[in-house]
Design an enzyme around this catalytic site. Sequence first.
Site: not given
Ligand code: GLP
Length: 252
Positions: A138, A143
């Site tokens: 995503h 999603e």
């Molecule tokens: C989250 C956010 C995204 C983010 C991704 C990865 O749910 N909505 O914008 O890039 O998932 O998160 P993380 O950087 O904590 O792995």
Amino acid sequence: MKIIAVADYQEMSEKAAQYVIERVKNNPSIHLGLATGGTPKGLYQQLINDHQTNFTSYIKVTTFNLDEYVGLAPINPASYHYYMEEQLFQHVDINRRNTFIPNGVAENLKQECQRYDEKVLLEGGIDLQILGIGENGHIGFNEPGTPFGSTTHVVSLTESTLRANAKYFSSEKDIPTHAITMGIATIMKSKEILLLASGLSKRPAMKRLLECAIEESFPASILRQHPQVTIIADRDALPKSFQSSVTEHSRV
Ligand code: GLP
């Protein structure tokens, strides 16, 4: 796509900060698209350090965040409004009137999505969009299965995303099940995209992004069609064939 492989999270954050700071210096009125999650925290910390030591100014910068949880008010510490305040805004000279984040507690969520898209358009679009990537591919909260033509919309979060985000909430019942996210078409309209990835948990997603077909079941794959994408990722997050320092990857 340009892929810059770095040693670890620290180097990814430093390289990303150099990249963003250069863009801000070249265009002090730049429109930045901002991401949340764990990945860009180090980048934001580097921007703060630079602001404090080199005085890079954000006074004319406009920002648009990718997403926000439905039902979380800005004062909720798990909201992305709160995150942005804590991780960046309160530490630099940004003008709050120039910062935009979808309103997750809007009475009419559909209208809020439309308003957000119109705002992005009205302000003239996004010059540089910063992105993380979910383990299921995503981007923002788009999603798997989200149409590539989507604009800002409300999404029902998948099991994989709920699990990945559980660590930010004290109890399972507090984890929001829905979010507002900038759509894939909105993201793809950004002039330039900087995607960051760190850690082994992201390697399968990065492998798929770089090597597999462009399809809606893997939202990030659309980035291969964008003319101006730079990926800064540490070696843990990259498949073996992309671990040498800089690689140009054909677009499609
Ligand atoms: C989250 C956010 C995204 C983010 C991704 C990865 O749910 N909505 O914008 O890039 O998932 O998160 P993380 O950087 O904590 O792995």
